[in-house]
Design an enzyme around this catalytic site. Structure first.
Site, PDB file in Angstrom:
ATOM      1  N   ARG A   6     -22.585  24.097 -44.504  1.00  0.00           N
ATOM      2  CA  ARG A   6     -22.928  23.135 -45.298  1.00  0.00           C
ATOM      3  C   ARG A   6     -24.157  22.907 -46.079  1.00  0.00           C
ATOM      4  NH1 ARG A   6     -18.817  20.259 -42.933  1.00  0.00           N
ATOM      5  NH2 ARG A   6     -16.848  21.628 -43.417  1.00  0.00           N
ATOM      6  N   VAL A   7     -25.415  22.995 -45.182  1.00  0.00           N
ATOM      7  CA  VAL A   7     -26.654  22.566 -45.681  1.00  0.00           C
ATOM      8  C   VAL A   7     -27.946  23.837 -45.413  1.00  0.00           C
ATOM      9  CG1 VAL A   7     -26.289  19.819 -45.261  1.00  0.00           C
ATOM     10  CG2 VAL A   7     -26.322  21.108 -43.842  1.00  0.00           C
TER      11      VAL A   7
END
Ligand SMILES: Nc1ncnc2c1ncn2[C@@H]1O[C@H](COP(=O)(O)OP(=O)(O)OP(=O)(O)O)[C@@H](O)[C@H]1O
Ligand SMILES: [Mg+2]
Lengths: 185, 526
Positions: B391-392
Site C-alpha cells: 500500500r505504500v
C-alpha cells in the site's frame, strides 16, 4: 476470571463471622497451622485440586492437616467452602485471612533468619527498632539456618533485608562476572 | 496494610537507609510462589509489583508479571518450570522487562533476554537497555515512507515494492517459501553494508526447530550476511512465554538502530506461532478466551508490535522529543532512521480469512501472498500477484523501476486470467496469443532461484526486455539462459553507460536503446 476477588470475599466474611463469635484469636492460630501444612506438604494443595476425591474426604484431610481439633466455627466455614466447591482457593483464603487479621489488630509480623542463635539482647534491640509505634504488636519468628553462613536476613511483611554472608558472596561473584560487560542505563 | 504501619516507613529503617549503612544491602520486595504449573507461577506478596515487571527467583530464573490480581500475582516463567517449586521466594527487580542492545550483538544468535545462544561467549561492549514493550512513535515523529528497501527479488521489487519503515506481511501455507523470501532480503542488504550504508537485519525465529534456526544461520554466514544481522531465537522447546516475547525483543533491537538514525529490518518468523504461544500463556493465566480460543487482546498484541516499525522524521529537534524514549537513549537520538518489519504468517490450506491472518493483514501495509499451486508449478518465489499488494511502497520505488514495471502487475494478473480461459482449448486471436506469450515469458523471467538476489539496476534492465516484448522470439525454456547471458554482457560491457545510469535513477532513450540492441542480438542466439 478473577480468582483474587473470590478469596478476599471469603476471607472477609470469615473474619467478620469469627469476630462476632469472639473466636478470631484462636482461629488465627489455627489458620497459621493450616498455612504451615500447606507450605510443608505440597500434596495438600494437589489433594484439594483432585476432582476424584469426595468433598467429605477433603474435609477430613484438612482437619488432619490442622492437627485434629478444629474450632467449630472454622469447621463450619470449611463446610461452606467445600459446598461451594471453592476448596482450590483455600490457601489464598487463609493467606488473606491472616492479612486481614493482622491489619485489624495492628499486628506486625517479622522473621529473623540467622546462622546461629541470636541472644535476647540483640533480639530486643531489633524489636524496639521496628516497633516504634506504641500500639503495634510484633510477632517475631526466628529461624536458624546455617546455610546462610553468617549475618542475618530480616523479613517484614513483603520486604526483605538480606545481610547474610552467603548473599554477599553471591553478589560479589556476580559483579565479577559482569565486570567485562558494560551496561549503560 | 493500614497507614500507621507502613513497613518501609518505620523511621529507624529510613534512618539506616539514609546513613547508607551498607549500600550493597537493601530492602528487597519478596513474594512466595504458591502455585507453579506449565510455565506460570502464582505468587503471594509482591503487592507493589507492576504489570510487565521483571521478577527474579533465587536461582536466577526470571519471570514477567502478566496478571495482577487481588490476592496474587501471575507471572510467566522465562526458564524451565521444573526449576521453580512452591514455596520459593521471588523478588521484584523494579525494572520492566528489557533487553540490553548494542552493536556487538551483530553476528550473534541470542535468546529474547539477550543471552548468547551461539556458544561464542557473552555479548560484551557498550550495551543500552531497551524495554521489550514500548509505545510506537506518535504521528508527528514519523515521516512518510519514501526510500526503497530492496529485496533483490524481481517479483517483489517490481510489483510489490517495499519501503523503509513499512510493514509488509509474508503469508502463505507451509513450505511455500516464506522464510526464503525473508532470508534473501537479508542477504540482499549486503550491498548496502559494503557500501557503508547498512540496513541492519534482525531475524526473529519463533517456535521453530533448533535445527532450522541452525541452517538459517549457516545460510546467512555462507552468504556473508551475519556481520550486519542478529538472530533472536525462541525455539519450539522454549517456554511459551519466551516465544511470546521474542518478537518484542526483535522490535527492541530494531528500535535501537531506528532511534539512533540508522536503518533496520526485522523479520518475525512467524507470528502465527507467537499467537499460539500467547494463547497458551493466556489460557493458563485463565484469561477469558474468544474466537479460536485466542484471548480478546490478540489483535492488540500484533498491532502494538507492528506499529513499532516506522520511518522517523529527519528533523533532529523533533526526533529528540520522541515519545516513550528509554532513558538509555537520551542524548543519542538521531532522526531519519527506520525500522521495516516483515512479519510472516502461516495459513492453513490457503485460508486467509482465519482469525490471525485477517488480523495481521489489516494491520500491515500490504501482503505478499504465496501460493502452493504456483510453488509446485515451479513459479518460485510463488507469489500470487493478484492478491498481493503493497500500500505504500510504490512511493519508494526508484524512477526507472516505476517506469519499466509500472504495468507489470496488472499485465500479469490479466495474463493469469486469460491463461485460465485458454485451458479450454480452441483458437486464439493474435492479440490474445501475444498477451499470453508475453505473460508466459514474464512469469518465467520473474522466477528466481534461492539466494540469488539481483541489484535493482539489473532488475530494471532485464524487466525492460520482458515488458517491451523483446523476448517474443526466445523459446520459453531458454528464458533463464537469455537472462544469464544478457546480464553478464551488460555487466561486462555496459556497467557505466547502462547500469550506473539506471542506479542513479535515470532511464532515457540512450539507455533503452542499448538495452534493446543488446537484447535483440542475444535473442538471435536462441
Ligand atoms: N525461489 C526458490 N527457488 C527454489 N526453491 C525454493 C525457492 N524458495 C523456496 N524454495 C524451497 O522451498 C522450500 C520451502 O521454503 P521455505 O522454508 O522458505 O518455506 P516456508 O514457507 O518458510 O516453510 P515453513 O512453513 O516450513 O516455514 C525450501 O526447501 C526451499 O529450498
Ligand atoms: Mg519458514
Amino acid at each position: 476470571m478473577n480468582t483474587g476477588l473470590i478469596s478476599s470475599r471469603y476471607a472477609l466474611a470469615f473474619i467478620d463471622y469469627a469476630q462476632e463469635g469472639n473466636a478470631s484469636d484462636s482461629i488465627y492460630l489455627e489458620v497459621k497451622t493450616l498455612l504451615k501444612s500447606f507450605s510443608l506438604y505440597k500434596e495438600l494443595n494437589n489433594m484439594l485440586h483432585n476432582p476424584i476425591l469426595s468433598q467429605s474426604q477433603k474435609h477430613e484431610t484438612i482437619r488432619v492437616a490442622m492437627g485434629g481439633n478444629v474450632h467449630p466455627m472454622f469447621d463450619k466455614f470449611l463446610t461452606l467452602i467445600l459446598e461451594n466447591k471453592r476448596e482450590k482457593q483455600l490457601q489464598f483464603i487463609a493467606l488473606k485471612f491472616i492479612e486481614l487479621y493482622r491489619e485489624r489488630n495492628n499486628i506486625f509480623s517479622a522473621k529473623l533468619i540467622s546462622a546461629v542463635d541470636v541472644d535476647t539482647a540483640t533480639e530486643q534491640k531489633l524489636i524496639t527498632m521496628v516497633k516504634n509505634e506504641k500500639n503495634v504488636r510484633l510477632e517475631l519468628e526466628k529461624e536458624i539456618d546455617p546455610s546462610i553462613l553468617g549475618g542475618f536476613i530480616f523479613e517484614m511483611d513483603s520486604l526483605r533485608w538480606d545481610g547474610s554472608i552467603s548473599s554477599q558472596l553471591r553478589r560479589m561473584r556476580k559483579s565479577f562476572a559482569d565486570k567485562n560487560k558494560r551496561i549503560v542505563s | 496494610m493500614s497507614d500507621n504501619i507502613k513497613v518501609s516507613e518505620v523511621s529507624e529503617i529510613l534512618r539506616l537507609q539514609l546513613q547508607g549503612i551498607d549500600s550493597g544491602v537493601q530492602f528487597d520486595e519478596v513474594g512466595t510462589v504458591l502455585q507453579v504449573s506449565d510455565g506460570v507461577a502464582r505468587i503471594y506478596g509482591l503487592k507493589k509489583a507492576e504489570a510487565n515487571e521483571l521478577l527474579e527467583f533465587e536461582n536466577g530464573v526470571k519471570a514477567i508479571v502478566m496478571n495482577l490480581e487481588e490476592d496474587n500475582v501471575g507471572a510467566v516463567l522465562l526458564g524451565p518450570t521444573s526449576y521453580i517449586k512452591e514455596g520459593d521466594s521471588v523478588k521484584r527487580t523494579k525494572r520492566v522487562a528489557s533487553i540490553h542492545v548494542g552493536e556487538s550483538m551483530l553476528g550473534r544468535v541470542i535468546n529474547p533476554l539477550g543471552e548468547a545462544l551461539d556458544g561464542k561467549g557473552d555479548i560484551i561492549g557498550e550495551l543500552l537497555e531497551m524495554p521489550l514493550e514500548r509505545k510506537a512513535p506518535g504521528v508527528i515523529f514519523r515521516q512518510p515512507v519514501n526510500e526503497p528497501l530492496q529485496t533483490g527479488l524481481k517479483a517483489i521489487d517490481a510489483m510489490i515494492p517495499i519501503g523503509r519503515g513499512q510493514r509488509e506481511l509474508i503469508i502463505g501455507d507451509r513450505q511455500t517459501g516464506k522464510t526464503s523470501i525473508a532470508i534473501d532480503t537479508i542477504i540482499n542488504q549486503k550491498e548496502n553494508y559494503e557500501a557503508g550504508n547498512p540496513v541492519y537485519c534482525i531475524y526473529v525465529a519463533i517456535g521453530q526447530k533448533g535445527s532450522t534456526v541452525a541452517s538459517i544461520l549457516n545460510t546467512l554466514e555462507e552468504y556473508g550476511a551475519m556481520p550486519y544481522t542478529v538472530i533472536v531465537a525462541a525455539s519450539a522447546s522454549d517456554p511459551a512465554a519466551l516465544q511470546y516475547f521474542a518478537p518484542f525483543a526483535g522490535a527492541a533491537i530494531g528500535e535501537f538502530f531506528r532511534d539512533t538514525g540508522r536503518h533496520a529490518l526485522v523479520v518475525y518468523d512467524d507470528l502465527s506461532k507467537q499467537a499460539v504461544a500467547y494463547r497458551e500463556v493466556s489460557l493458563i493465566l485463565r484469561r477469558p478466551s474468544g474466537r479460536e480460543a485466542y484471548p480478546g487482546d490478540i489483535f492488540y498484541l500484533h498491532s502494538r508490535l507492528l506499529e513499532r516499525a516506522a520511518k522517523i522524521i529527519k528533523q533532529q529537534e523533533v526526533a529528540e522529543q520522541m515519545n516513550d524514549l528509554p532513558a538509555s537513549l537520551k542524548g543519542r537520538v538521531k532522526g531519519g532512521g527506520s525500522l521495516t518489519a516483515l512479519p510472516v504468517i502461516e495459513t492453513q490450506a490457503g485460508d486467509v480469512s482465519a482469525y490471525i491472518p485477517t488480523n495481521v493483514i489489516s494491520i500491515t501495509d500490504g501482503q505478499i501472498f504465496l501460493d502452493t499451486d504456483l510453488f509446485n508449478q515451479g513459479n518460485r518465489p510463488a507469489i500470487n500477484v493478484g492478491i498481493s499488494v503493497s500500500r505504500v511502497g510504490g512511493n519508494a520505488q526508484i524512477k526507472p523501476m516505476k517506469k519499466v514495471a509500472g504495468t507489470l502487475k496488472i499485465d500479469q494478473a490479466q495474463f493469469r486470467e486469460l491463461e485460465a480461459f485458454t485451458k479450454f482449448g480452441g483458437d486464439m486471436d493474435p492479440v490474445t496469443a501475444m498477451t499470453i506469450n508475453k505473460g508466459q515469458k514474464n512469469s518465467r523471467l520473474l522466477v528466481q532461484s534461492l539466494h540469488e538476489p539481483l541489484s535493482v539496476e539489473k532488475q530494471v534492465a532485464i524487466l525492460y526486455c520482458g515488458t517491451h516484448g523483446l523476448l517474443s522470439d526466445v523459446p520459453l525454456n531458454s528464458v533463464p539462459d537469455f537472462q544469464k547471458e544478457f546480464l553478464t554482457v551488460l555487466q561486462l560491457k555496459h556497467q557505466a553507460d547502462v547500469l550506473d545510469v539506471i542506479k542513479s535513477g535515470v532511464i532515457n532513450d540512450e539507455v533503452s536503446g542499448i538495452i534493446e540492441d543488446l537484447a535483440r542480438k542475444i535473442a538471435q542466439e536462441f
